[in-house]
Design a protein around this motif. Sequence first.
Motif, mmCIF file in Angstrom:
data_model
loop_
_atom_site.group_PDB
_atom_site.id
_atom_site.type_symbol
_atom_site.label_atom_id
_atom_site.label_comp_id
_atom_site.label_asym_id
_atom_site.label_seq_id
_atom_site.Cartn_x
_atom_site.Cartn_y
_atom_site.Cartn_z
ATOM 1 N N GLU A 134 0.899 -1.689 0.178
ATOM 2 C CA GLU A 134 0.050 0.245 0.218
ATOM 3 C C GLU A 134 0.609 1.798 -0.469
ATOM 4 O O GLU A 134 0.002 1.788 -0.219
ATOM 5 C CB GLU A 134 -1.117 -0.063 1.445
ATOM 6 C CG GLU A 134 -2.805 -0.737 1.067
ATOM 7 C CD GLU A 134 -3.502 -0.155 0.482
ATOM 8 O OE1 GLU A 134 -3.236 1.715 0.620
ATOM 9 O OE2 GLU A 134 -4.514 -0.589 0.551
ATOM 10 N N THR A 139 -4.624 3.186 -1.889
ATOM 11 C CA THR A 139 -6.480 2.985 -1.710
ATOM 12 C C THR A 139 -6.496 3.161 -0.895
ATOM 13 O O THR A 139 -5.870 4.098 -0.029
ATOM 14 C CB THR A 139 -6.595 1.006 -1.664
ATOM 15 O OG1 THR A 139 -6.234 0.795 -0.680
ATOM 16 C CG2 THR A 139 -5.809 0.266 -2.459
ATOM 17 N N LEU A 144 -6.035 -2.897 -0.631
ATOM 18 C CA LEU A 144 -5.163 -3.507 -1.600
ATOM 19 C C LEU A 144 -4.968 -4.779 -1.452
ATOM 20 O O LEU A 144 -4.118 -5.250 -0.337
ATOM 21 C CB LEU A 144 -4.257 -2.623 -1.346
ATOM 22 C CG LEU A 144 -3.442 -2.786 -3.514
ATOM 23 C CD1 LEU A 144 -3.261 -2.437 -4.107
ATOM 24 C CD2 LEU A 144 -1.595 -2.146 -3.240
ATOM 25 N N MET A 239 -8.008 -4.810 -6.188
ATOM 26 C CA MET A 239 -8.306 -3.357 -4.925
ATOM 27 C C MET A 239 -10.013 -3.571 -4.913
ATOM 28 O O MET A 239 -10.595 -3.638 -6.174
ATOM 29 C CB MET A 239 -7.809 -2.258 -4.792
ATOM 30 C CG MET A 239 -8.440 -1.310 -5.425
ATOM 31 S SD MET A 239 -7.487 0.625 -6.608
ATOM 32 C CE MET A 239 -8.408 1.327 -5.126
ATOM 33 N N SER A 243 -13.192 2.343 -4.231
ATOM 34 C CA SER A 243 -12.280 3.134 -3.911
ATOM 35 C C SER A 243 -11.747 3.380 -5.381
ATOM 36 O O SER A 243 -11.588 3.137 -6.047
ATOM 37 C CB SER A 243 -11.388 2.111 -3.035
ATOM 38 O OG SER A 243 -10.187 3.384 -2.541
ATOM 39 N N LEU A 245 -8.715 5.162 -7.067
ATOM 40 C CA LEU A 245 -7.400 5.036 -6.672
ATOM 41 C C LEU A 245 -6.186 6.826 -7.309
ATOM 42 O O LEU A 245 -5.772 6.867 -8.246
ATOM 43 C CB LEU A 245 -6.657 3.784 -8.499
ATOM 44 C CG LEU A 245 -5.240 3.380 -8.236
ATOM 45 C CD1 LEU A 245 -5.069 2.768 -6.907
ATOM 46 C CD2 LEU A 245 -5.399 2.036 -9.407
ATOM 47 N N ASP A 260 -7.818 9.585 -9.413
ATOM 48 C CA ASP A 260 -8.947 8.423 -9.974
ATOM 49 C C ASP A 260 -7.782 7.601 -10.257
ATOM 50 O O ASP A 260 -8.713 8.244 -11.670
ATOM 51 C CB ASP A 260 -10.020 8.051 -9.496
ATOM 52 C CG ASP A 260 -10.303 6.637 -9.921
ATOM 53 O OD1 ASP A 260 -10.081 5.777 -9.088
ATOM 54 O OD2 ASP A 260 -11.145 7.007 -10.169
#
Length: 296
Positions: A134, A139, A144, A239, A243, A245, A260
């Motif tokens: 991570e 995330t 993740l 993931m 969420s 990214l 994102d």
Amino acid sequence: MTTQFAVTPHTDPRHERLVDDYERDGFVILEDAIDADLVASLRRDAARICRGELGEVDAAPVDVSATADTEELMRQFLCIHYPHKISEVALEALKAPRILDVLTRVIGPNVKAMQSMLFIKSEGKPGQAWHQDEYFIPTRDRSLTAAWIALDDATIENGCLWVLPGSHRRGVLYPDREQNDPAFDCTIEAYDFPWDDADAVPVEIPAGSAIIFNGYLLHRSLQNSGEHGYRRALANHYMSAESLLPWQAMPEGVHVGKHDFRDIVMVAGEDPYGYKGTSDIARPHSRPDKEGGCDR
Ligand SMILES: O=C(O)CCC(=O)C(=O)O
């Protein structure tokens, strides 16, 4: 508008018990994650990728066109990022049904993938120092998850993964620093965490099996100290599709809360952000090891 994706998870009730182990330890071993034919095809494509037959690989460590011997050529590569962009077989492995069954249990029904890495790691090639994934791929919901699929039997001798069980639970990212240890590639190392090497557990698995692990789990690998042979593995990262990214360079003028990275592959369920479409930005490239110079 959401985009629907047909999923055919191979629902195996035996995987239910893996969820508790995953939550406790931060990793589980999934036996026979992919079948022997897919392992053989991935090995074949590993050679073709190194030879440049499937498309350009940036930062190749040798002049590929001048190296006739495939074995010699493959030995130069430590790891190639994003093989799924050029290999249909790697893309198939990204969606392996048994792996998806475990991922949807530990992440949730909607899962996207954003990265794949094909390790070749022949004898003498370095490992990767302690780190948490991570740190590299953030995330927003700590979802993740990696699926590290062995393409050769992964052993202590040839540089299997080592993990610190339970180290994901605090949800803390530990400090990082540059390191010069020849046992490791150029990647930074995490330090100042409340475990030491004596707590580390090697995870030896046969070809075709996978380690599914949490993005906060501290893990590393050591050098391939075998006399000959590769320690090939395909490491895929996933993931929750819920969420955003916030990964890779942020486009100018975009607020961090909206950043994102959409170079993703939906692998299960539906994409709540399907209305944004997807992009194709990341290119396959070879990861430097210290031998070739870290700034290559
Ligand atoms: O396979 C290796 O040697 C290292 C892999 C790793 O640390 C990762 O996939 O995050």
